[in-house]
Design a protein around this motif. Structure first.
Motif, short mmCIF file in Angstrom:
data_model
loop_
_atom_site.label_atom_id
_atom_site.label_comp_id
_atom_site.label_asym_id
_atom_site.label_seq_id
_atom_site.Cartn_x
_atom_site.Cartn_y
_atom_site.Cartn_z
N ASP A 293 0.98 -1.05 -0.09
CA ASP A 293 0.08 0.09 0.15
C ASP A 293 0.82 1.27 -0.05
O ASP A 293 1.78 1.23 0.72
CB ASP A 293 -0.93 0.03 1.14
CG ASP A 293 -1.90 -1.09 1.26
OD1 ASP A 293 -2.22 -1.52 0.17
OD2 ASP A 293 -2.33 -1.41 2.45
N VAL A 294 0.30 2.37 -0.65
CA VAL A 294 0.98 3.72 -0.52
C VAL A 294 0.19 4.50 0.37
O VAL A 294 -1.17 4.47 0.37
CB VAL A 294 1.02 4.18 -1.63
CG1 VAL A 294 1.37 5.86 -1.64
CG2 VAL A 294 1.85 3.54 -2.90
N PHE A 295 0.84 4.98 1.44
CA PHE A 295 0.05 5.65 2.55
C PHE A 295 0.25 7.15 2.23
O PHE A 295 1.32 7.77 2.04
CB PHE A 295 0.52 5.45 3.70
CG PHE A 295 0.19 3.93 4.32
CD1 PHE A 295 -1.18 3.64 4.52
CD2 PHE A 295 1.17 2.99 4.08
CE1 PHE A 295 -1.65 2.25 4.83
CE2 PHE A 295 0.77 1.57 4.35
CZ PHE A 295 -0.73 1.46 4.63
N THR A 296 -0.79 8.15 2.43
CA THR A 296 -0.69 9.47 2.53
C THR A 296 -1.20 9.75 4.05
O THR A 296 -2.30 9.61 4.45
CB THR A 296 -1.69 10.37 1.65
OG1 THR A 296 -1.35 9.94 0.35
CG2 THR A 296 -1.77 11.70 1.96
N THR A 297 -0.21 10.38 4.89
CA THR A 297 -0.18 10.70 6.28
C THR A 297 -0.10 12.18 6.64
O THR A 297 0.68 12.82 5.95
CB THR A 297 0.65 9.86 6.90
OG1 THR A 297 0.82 8.43 6.83
CG2 THR A 297 0.62 10.24 8.60
N GLN A 298 -1.25 12.55 7.15
CA GLN A 298 -1.19 13.96 7.58
C GLN A 298 -0.62 13.95 9.32
O GLN A 298 -1.51 13.36 10.07
CB GLN A 298 -2.29 14.75 7.51
CG GLN A 298 -2.59 14.80 5.90
CD GLN A 298 -3.82 15.70 5.67
OE1 GLN A 298 -3.82 16.99 5.82
NE2 GLN A 298 -4.88 15.10 5.46
N ARG A 299 0.26 14.91 9.69
CA ARG A 299 0.65 15.11 10.85
C ARG A 299 0.68 16.61 11.15
O ARG A 299 1.06 17.49 10.30
CB ARG A 299 2.02 14.53 11.16
CG ARG A 299 2.18 12.86 10.83
CD ARG A 299 3.60 12.54 11.00
NE ARG A 299 3.82 11.27 10.80
CZ ARG A 299 4.14 10.43 9.79
NH1 ARG A 299 3.99 11.22 8.54
NH2 ARG A 299 4.19 9.18 9.79
N ASP A 300 0.47 16.73 12.67
CA ASP A 300 0.58 18.12 13.00
C ASP A 300 1.95 18.67 13.19
O ASP A 300 2.90 17.68 13.05
CB ASP A 300 -0.39 18.42 14.31
CG ASP A 300 0.19 17.79 15.46
OD1 ASP A 300 1.14 17.31 15.52
OD2 ASP A 300 -0.86 17.52 16.48
N GLU A 301 2.27 19.59 13.59
CA GLU A 301 3.60 20.13 13.88
C GLU A 301 4.39 19.63 15.02
O GLU A 301 5.49 19.46 15.34
CB GLU A 301 3.57 21.84 14.01
CG GLU A 301 2.75 22.30 15.20
CD GLU A 301 2.59 23.66 15.39
OE1 GLU A 301 2.36 24.30 16.11
OE2 GLU A 301 2.31 24.25 14.11
N ASP A 302 3.55 18.65 16.02
CA ASP A 302 4.21 17.88 16.68
C ASP A 302 4.22 16.51 16.42
O ASP A 302 4.37 15.47 17.11
CB ASP A 302 3.32 17.84 18.32
CG ASP A 302 3.26 19.28 18.76
OD1 ASP A 302 4.53 20.17 18.65
OD2 ASP A 302 2.36 19.74 19.48
N ARG A 303 4.06 16.08 15.11
CA ARG A 303 4.17 15.04 14.34
C ARG A 303 3.16 14.07 14.96
O ARG A 303 3.23 12.66 14.84
CB ARG A 303 5.52 14.37 14.69
CG ARG A 303 6.76 15.11 14.21
CD ARG A 303 7.96 14.70 14.14
NE ARG A 303 8.85 15.64 13.99
CZ ARG A 303 10.28 15.29 13.77
NH1 ARG A 303 10.56 14.23 13.96
NH2 ARG A 303 11.38 16.08 13.86
N ASN A 304 2.08 14.58 15.55
CA ASN A 304 1.07 13.55 15.82
C ASN A 304 0.29 13.20 14.52
O ASN A 304 -0.02 14.09 13.85
CB ASN A 304 0.17 14.11 16.94
CG ASN A 304 0.59 14.38 18.13
OD1 ASN A 304 1.34 13.59 18.62
ND2 ASN A 304 0.38 15.57 18.50
N VAL A 305 0.01 11.84 14.38
CA VAL A 305 -0.69 11.49 13.28
C VAL A 305 -2.27 11.89 13.53
O VAL A 305 -3.18 11.62 14.38
CB VAL A 305 -0.70 9.90 12.88
CG1 VAL A 305 -1.66 9.52 11.83
CG2 VAL A 305 0.72 9.59 12.67
N GLY B 36 -4.70 5.01 3.24
CA GLY B 36 -3.87 3.92 2.25
C GLY B 36 -4.50 3.69 0.94
O GLY B 36 -5.77 3.62 1.09
N GLU B 37 -3.57 3.36 -0.02
CA GLU B 37 -4.24 3.05 -1.42
C GLU B 37 -3.50 1.76 -1.71
O GLU B 37 -2.11 1.56 -1.72
CB GLU B 37 -3.84 4.17 -2.22
CG GLU B 37 -4.16 3.77 -3.85
CD GLU B 37 -3.98 4.85 -4.77
OE1 GLU B 37 -4.18 4.62 -5.95
OE2 GLU B 37 -3.43 5.88 -4.49
#
Length: 883
Positions: free
Chosen positions: A733-745, A750-751
């Motif tokens: 799978d290819v994942f697109t992950t969004q995190r905040d500035e504290d690196r929290n997911v 996933g695709e």
């Protein structure tokens, strides 16, 4: 005592008489089998001894042997060796040497630095193209075209214009293939890419090109996922002489080259120089080009232990460019259609011109320390100056004529209505042509020490040091009737956010898109537009190799570790106190090992394995073209496995290779500041929060088989062929992950791309060719290639678009006339016809739009897809006078 003296005298006389009777005189004449020309300077050695001689100017030799019978071995640069038995005094007559596709004895400088397959006894998947073939077949193409008749190699982008091709090896692009020039790494330090227009003179100066697919034999701390391509240039010729070559080709192409060498003089010095000029209209509309190439090599042999060579070469050029367009545009306007140009004041003008000059200099030192040890070092430098033009300003201000070409006269008329003649990027209606400038200064050193630890064990150890400073900005190339151009922007602080009132800058100067202008002139900082930044990249690596060799078994182990540092400097978008970014350091390494077993003189098996932990490129370290550091980058992981079998006999050779390469942990990231509260993944994220979007988890698995064969069924007729079958896919799978500035997911989407085909290179290729020498002076040759399983060049996806398969046939003829009283001069004629049957084919696509019912298609492909048609039938004719 007297009797003892008499006995010793008799014994000495008898011994001398025996030695005299055991000697014999062997003579003969060594000739080039291809053209029946003498080979002066060929080495003739009595096998098992150091007793030898060289052929004279006419190829003749006479050797007094130490034994009455035995074998002499004849070798010559670029030709296969020949062993001939003798018995007593004997005239061996004419001895013809065949051209050889290895690099034995070709490299006379930097041999310890230039990583060639011949330097390692454990075999690899390798193909070698010698200078003779390069000069004959290159024509008007980029140097990449010389590699098309090798397994697992695909060349694309040729329709873009002179120098715009690109090459893929085993399905991996140029940023994943290592390119070396005389041991000097030449991939771009920022992104790993290659721009072949910078190397337009390579065909003139290359002594040989060796492509090592897969792990290769390179000892450097460099990444060679697809393979390693070694360009070995000419050095200082050992013999005096020169040549004049001129050529013409389709679309008003013309090229002239003059070269001369003093040969190695008695004082140990020698100079070889060459100068080239070329120009042409280009195959597609609006792809004109012109350039020069210069090469100077100065050699000095201080003594038998120290050899020095300094060379400088460069290829200043400009060429107009064609970009990918929809298939429907080509069908409507013809395969040569290019809409990047138009007319201005009654003359031709292009919007897209690449111009560059990249002088390269290196100093090689070879030191034979003793019989067991040697040191080779290359100190190198390059200075790149130039860029590429394009549109700038309001897109609506780019006016086109009814036939789709750019109407520069109408644009200039529109610009004349701008108040005060001052254009404005933010809210104006004006348009101009800009140049995106890329300048660099690159210095480096590669050194390799080699020593024999024992009869069976050899050690190599060395260092690879580089420092690179690049500068990027835009400048005005043509105001198109405007008097000036004004831009406003807000400067960033250490949080990388815009602060304070906007600042304004007005420029009034322009520079022509000319490589020589760019070489000696640089636009002042207050006359730059859009952006102005630099980067410093420093690199240090150490490497080592141990090789064990017996009569039947060889094995090697290689290791390398490197450290990189990166820093960015932004003069345009940051407040002065925040122009310098933080420095980023990262470390990578690689290990390789392999072994080979020699069953007999004709049969050999080998296995190799390698693992790379590769640092991310500079362009992925800093976010969104700012000084902000990407906190999510990591090293990429590459695992390569390969095995092979080779067979070699006097009349037939074959190599079979199998490979499996896994490429993991590729990460690309961008960031944004939320202008308002947003809900991401069920979490409310406040305005002003920085959000990182990362594409990760991309894995590619490339497996395949390669076979190449060469046969000489009878004298004067050579046959070669190759087949490569690959299966290059995305895994998982290819994942697109969004995190905040504290690196929290915040969100992870996933695709499934498992089994999706990797594009931009044909996964099945096959070819066959022959050379037939009708007589000593005349020969002709042909090559056929087929390409299949070619997919669109798009990002990872489950379903990709397959292009139609196609075949190409190239044809060539050579004729050589020997001139002068001693036949030492020659006049050579060569003609090539590429794509002999004018095959119409799609060479690449950069989109993958599926054809639905009712859609217009071309050979089953939706005509909305963007790409290139391949070149049609082309030809070139060259005449070369050697003196």
């Amino acid at each position: 005592m007297k009797k003892i003296t008499q006995f010793l005298t008799i014994a000495v006389v008898l011994l001398c008489t025996t030695v005299a009777f055991s000697q014999s005189t062997v003579k003969g004449k060594v000739m080039d089998s291809d053209m029946n020309a003498p080979l002066p300077g060929a080495n003739v050695v009595e096998k098992g001894t150091t007793n030898g001689t060289t052929t004279d100017f006419d190829g003749n030799f006479t050797l007094t042997t130490k034994s009455n019978s035995g074998v002499i071995v004849i070798t010559y640069v670029g030709f296969g060796s020949k062993s001939i038995a003798f018995n007593g005094n004997q005239d061996l007559g004419t001895i013809k040497l065949l051209s050889d596709n290895t690099l034995d004895e070709v490299v006379i400088i930097g041999s310890g630095v230039i990583d060639l397959a011949e330097g390692r006894q454990t075999p690899i998947a390798v193909s070698t193209i010698k200078a003779k073939e390069i000069q004959e077949k290159i024509g008007t193409s980029d140097i990449t075209a010389t590699l098309v008749n090798t397994p697992s190699v695909y060349v694309a982008g040729q329709a873009g214009g002179f120098g715009d091709s690109r090459i893929a090896v085993r399905g991996f692009g140029q940023d994943n293939t290592a390119f070396l020039l005389n041991g000097q790494p030449i991939n771009g330090m920022e992104d790993g890419l290659m721009y072949w227009s910078n190397w337009s003179g390579m065909a003139d100066i290359a002594n040989a090109i060796q492509i090592q697919r897969g792990l290769g034999s390179s000892k450097l701390a460099i990444s060679s996922v697809g393979g390693t391509v070694n360009f070995v240039t000419k050095a200082t010729d050992k013999r005096q002489g020169g040549f004049l070559q001129t050529g013409i080709a389709n679309d008003d192409y013309f090229k002239t080259t003059l070269g001369y060498s003093t040969g190695m003089l008695e004082n140990g010095w020698g100079v070889t120089a060459m100068l080239t000029h070329w120009q042409g209209d280009g195959y597609n509309d609006g792809t004109f080009g012109q350039g020069q190439n210069y090469f100077v090599s100065v050699g000095y042999k201080a003594n038998d232990n120290h050899n020095f060579n300094f060379l400088i070469t460069g290829a200043p050029q400009w060429h107009d460019q064609n970009f990918t367009k929809s298939i429907s545009d080509y069908l409507a306007n013809g395969r040569r259609f290019n809409n990047n140009w138009g007319t201005y004041k009654g003359g031709y003008m292009t919007e897209r011109r690449n111009f560059y000059h990249k002088p390269v200099a290196n100093l090689n030192w070879d030191w034979n320390i003793n019989d067991n040890s040697s040191l080779s070092t290359v100190l190198y430098a390059s200075w790149g100056r130039g860029g590429g033009t394009g549109n700038y300003g309001r897109s609506s201000a780019r006016i086109r004529s009814a036939n789709g070409q750019i109407d520069f006269d109408a644009i200039a008329q529109n610009n004349s209505n701008v108040p005060g003649g001052d254009g404005n990027f933010g809210n104006g209606t004006a348009y101009l042509i800009r140049s995106s400038m890329n300048l660099h200064s690159w210095y480096g050193l590669v050194s390799n020490f080699e020593t024999k630890l024992s009869e069976k064990v050899t050690l190599n150890a060395g260092a690879d040091l580089r420092t690179y400073y690049g500068t990027h900005f835009r400048q005005v190339e043509n105001f198109l009737g405007l008097n000036s151009w004004t831009e406003s922007r807000s400067l960033r602080d250490n949080t990388h956010q815009a602060t304070g009132s906007p600042v304004s800058n007005t420029v009034t100067e322009s520079f022509a898109a000319n490589p020589w202008t760019a070489t000696f002139n640089t636009m002042a900082e207050d006359q730059r537009i859009d952006y102005d930044n630099s980067e410093r990249i420093s690199y240090g690596g150490i490497f080592g190799q141990l090789e064990y060799a017996t009569d039947n078994l060889t094995a090697f182990f290689q290791g390398a570790v490197s450290s990189q540092s990166h820093q960015r400097f932004d003069r345009y978008d940051y407040l002065p106190q925040f122009e310098d970014s933080e420095k980023v350091n990262n470390t990578g390494y690689n290990v390789k090992a392999g072994a080979a077993y020699l069953i007999n003189d004709d049969n050999k098996f080998y296995v190799n394995a390698g693992y790379y932990s590769r640092q991310p490129y500079h362009d992925n370290i800093y976010l969104n073209f700012t000084n902000e550091i990407n906190p999510l980058t990591q090293n990429e992981k590459i695992l390569g496995l390969e095995a092979g079998y080779s067979f070699k006999s006097q009349y037939f050779t074959a190599n079979l290779n199998a490979y499996r390469t896994s490429w993991k942990d590729r990460v690309t990231t961008n960031s944004r500041i939320l202008s308002s509260d947003q809900v991401i993944g069920g979490t409310t994220v406040l305005a002003g929060t920085q959000v990182f979007t990362t594409n990760e988890g991309v894995e590619q698995l490339h497996t395949g088989l390669e076979l190449d064969v060469v046969a000489k069924p009878f004298e004067g007729f050579d046959v070669k062929g190759f087949v490569s079958v690959g299966n290059w896919e995305y895994k998982g799978d290819v994942f697109t992950t969004q995190r905040d500035e504290d690196r929290n997911v915040l969100e992870r989407v996933g695709e499934d791309v498992d089994g999706g085909k990797v594009g931009d290179a044909a996964q099945f290729t096959a070819g066959a060719g022959f050379v037939y020498r009708v007589c000593e002076a005349f020969s002709f040759d042909a090559d056929w290639r087929t390409y299949d399983k070619l997919y669109s060049n798009v990002s990872a996806r489950k379903e990709n678009l397959e292009l139609p398969a196609y075949d190409l046939v190239d044809f060539g003829m050579s004729y050589k006339m020997l001139l002068g009283k001693d036949k030492s001069n020659s006049l050579n004629f060569r003609v090539n016809i590429n794509n002999l049957f004018d095959e119409v084919y799609l060479s690449e696509l950069r989109s993958a739009n599926v054809a639905n019912p009712g859609d217009t298609t071309y050979n089953g492909i939706n005509v909305s897809n963007q790409g290139y048609f391949g070149l049609g039938r082309t030809w070139n004719l060259n005449v070369r006078y050697n003196f």
